[in-house]
Write an enzyme that holds these catalytic residues in place. Structure first.
Site, PDB file in Angstrom:
ATOM      1  N   SER A 259       2.587   3.681  -8.591  1.00  0.00           N
ATOM      2  CA  SER A 259       1.304   3.263  -8.045  1.00  0.00           C
ATOM      3  C   SER A 259       1.232   1.743  -8.019  1.00  0.00           C
ATOM      4  CB  SER A 259       0.164   3.821  -8.902  1.00  0.00           C
ATOM      5  OG  SER A 259       0.124   3.126 -10.129  1.00  0.00           O
ATOM      6  N   LYS A 260       0.126   1.264  -7.532  1.00  0.00           N
ATOM      7  CA  LYS A 260      -0.034  -0.172  -7.325  1.00  0.00           C
ATOM      8  C   LYS A 260       0.221  -1.005  -8.568  1.00  0.00           C
ATOM      9  CE  LYS A 260      -3.178  -0.585  -3.516  1.00  0.00           C
ATOM     10  NZ  LYS A 260      -4.507  -0.060  -3.387  1.00  0.00           N
ATOM     11  N   ARG A 261      -0.085  -0.444  -9.717  1.00  0.00           N
ATOM     12  CA  ARG A 261       0.112  -1.276 -10.895  1.00  0.00           C
ATOM     13  C   ARG A 261       1.592  -1.523 -11.199  1.00  0.00           C
ATOM     14  NH1 ARG A 261       0.048   3.436 -14.132  1.00  0.00           N
ATOM     15  NH2 ARG A 261       1.020   2.273 -15.805  1.00  0.00           N
ATOM     16  N   GLY A 263       3.489  -2.753  -8.973  1.00  0.00           N
ATOM     17  CA  GLY A 263       3.903  -3.767  -8.016  1.00  0.00           C
ATOM     18  C   GLY A 263       3.802  -3.220  -6.612  1.00  0.00           C
TER      19      GLY A 263
END
Length: 486
Positions: A259-261, A263
RNA sequence: GGCGCGUUCGUCUAGCGGCCUAGGACGCUGCCCUCUCAAGGCAGAGAUCAGGGGUUCAAAUCCCCUACGCGCCA
């Protein structure tokens, strides 16, 4: 006419954001399989979530797929134009079709109206949990006509539920996982039409996959649990279900779903970081699929030829940007020089190296540095010093400040002013002679020379670099560097 | 909680009962090449095949249980 045995795969994204790595891999595997089999690849936009779907997302997804070098035989071309014989490939434009089949199921008693409110559903779910049943108990299925009239009178808007069998099991024959069996009594009666009249994901998907004659549904793992219900819907409608293949998911470095966390997760972000489409494709092709030789590098046609569903992995895979970067370097090195330049164009422009600056040609400097590029954005970074003098790096500065360097630089400047021809071999000979004359070790001359001229301690092979840079620049940079040492 | 899926070097994986003292790739370490950095070549470290029970002459491979992770129901 389409052939009945034709292989048809599809990717059916919800346009609620960009295309992320996981979706890209699903697209890739569908595309690869279709191409491998000589079949068709269909793109369908599942935009029934009206509030979250956007035209921008559609465009971003189409752009991502195109950028990755995948083409679709049917589907939207942009937000207004489409190609293919199936009417629209936007679900919101196919609403009458879903409603038609909902009516059919209703008429045949295979679906029923459900008047339950959110709160009532919550209560049912609670008791169901205690009794180890499906979380919806078919409450409204048992309604009498009087009760129904009562609810209608109250102004309740019904949803429509699909009636699952009470007994037996539904087997999902999965091409990757084998037969997966689900007990029917534990499956709840899924909503197929929302109170708003729109279809639910599971239903629209069944109707469209059938209508679009999809032969192989290749999708993420998260849909496996819904598949028995979908299979029952196919049967209730008198249709042959497609073949299913459920792909495992992609994890971030910490073992949780990517997921976005973690990167960058968007395909377009990778493009903007300077990854090559073919490298991303190759890497993703290998993330969850392998052939028996554990081959790493695949030319595009080679991947298409080699790819098959049984080679797909059951267990989830961790996305490794380091290996992707290595692979990108492999592709960067194989590119012809003019291709490197044209592919790197946006990066060169952003760095101010295009339009071309005075100095050596881009072809020359790119050829000299090509073996070191890992990403397209490395191109301007590695080549910049040919066109612009930059302050020395800390390491280079250290080299320049070593004792005796100033004299060496001045001596070299004098030598290189006249050394002829100003080319590779002659320069090397001249400079080695210079070392011998002064009783200096080669390294004591080469390193300061490189540092003074390029501002770095590493770079291309020294003498060719000087040749390409040209006498004027070399001499003036040597003099400048020496001057700064006073 | 129920159901389902999964578990081989740090990571991606090969492996479908004997060829496995588990192979390859990325990464890591060292050496070679060398004007630096890469690239390349060579070598090495790194996996008691999640754990435990079976089945079998023989199991990473088949069966069962447990643990852990993940997904769906939400």
């Amino acid at each position: 006419m389409t052939d009945n045995n034709e292989i048809r795969t599809r990717f059916a994204p919800s346009p609620t954001g960009y295309l992320h790595i996981g979706g890209a891999r699903t697209t890739l595997y569908n595309w690869l399989y279709a191409r491998h089999c000589g079949g068709k690849f269909v793109l369908r936009i599942e935009d029934t979530d009206e509030v979250r779907s956007t035209a921008d997302s559609v465009q971003a997804i189409l752009d991502s797929i195109s950028w990755m070098g995948m083409d679709w035989d049917e589907g939207p071309l942009d937000f207004e134009h489409e190609k293919g014989p199936m009417g629209s490939y936007y679900q919101m434009k196919r609403l009458p079709l879903y409603q038609q089949y909902v009516r059919q199921l209703l008429a045949e008693g295979k679906a029923y109206y459900c008047y339950c409110s959110k709160e009532e559903l919550e209560a049912i779910r609670h008791s169901a949990q205690a009794e180890q049943r499906a979380s919806y108990d078919g409450h409204c299925y048992k309604l009498t006509d009087a009760q129904k009239r009562q609810y209608e009178a109250e102004g309740r808007k019904p949803a429509v539920r699909f009636r699952m069998p009470d007994e037996g099991a539904t087997v999902v024959p999965d091409l990757i996982r084998g037969d997966v069996s689900f007990e029917n009594r534990l499956q709840q009666d899924l909503v197929i039409q929302k109170t708003t009249g729109g279809p639910t994901y599971n239903f629209a998907c069944v109707v469209d996959d059938h209508a679009m004659r999809i032969s192989h549904v290749i999708r993420g793992d998260e849909h496996l649990s819904n598949t028995p219900a979908q299979i029952q819907m196919y049967r209730a409608l008198g249709w042959e279900p497609p073949k299913f293949a459920h792909l495992s998911m992609i994890l971030g470095p910490d073992g949780t779903k990517l997921s976005k966390r973690h990167g960058a997760t968007s395909v377009l972000e990778y493009r903007d970081q300077g990854f090559l489409a073919e490298a991303l494709r190759n890497y993703l092709g290998l993330l969850g699929w392998a052939n028996t030789e554990s081959q790493q590098l695949f030319a595009p046609e080679e991947l298409i030829r080699a790819f098959d569903l049984p080679g797909c992995q059951k267990n989830p895979a961790t996305f490794d940007p380091v290996k992707l970067t290595w692979m990108n370097g492999e592709y960067m090195r194989k590119l012809a020089v003019p291709d490197v330049i044209s592919r790197a164009e946006p990066f060169l422009m952003a760095a101010g190296l295009l339009p071309v600056r005075p100095g050596p040609t881009l072809e020359k400097v790119v050829a000299l540095e090509q073996e070191k590029f890992k990403l397209l954005k490395d191109v301007p970074e590695r080549v910049d010093f040919f066109y612009r003098e930059a302050p020395p790096t800390p390491q280079a500065d250290k080299v320049l400040r070593a004792p005796g360097v100033k004299d060496v630089l001045l001596g070299l400047a004098e030598l290189l002013q006249v050394c002829a021809p100003f080319e590779d071999k002659a320069l090397e000979a001249g400079i080695r002679q210079f070392c011998a004359q002064r009783g200096l070790k080669a390294g004591a001359v080469f390193h300061p020379l490189r540092a003074a001229v390029s501002g770095r301690t590493e770079g291309p092979t020294l003498f060719l670099m000087l040749e390409i840079m040209g006498r004027g620049t070399v001499v003036s940079r040597l003099q400048g560097a020496a001057a700064k040492l006073s």
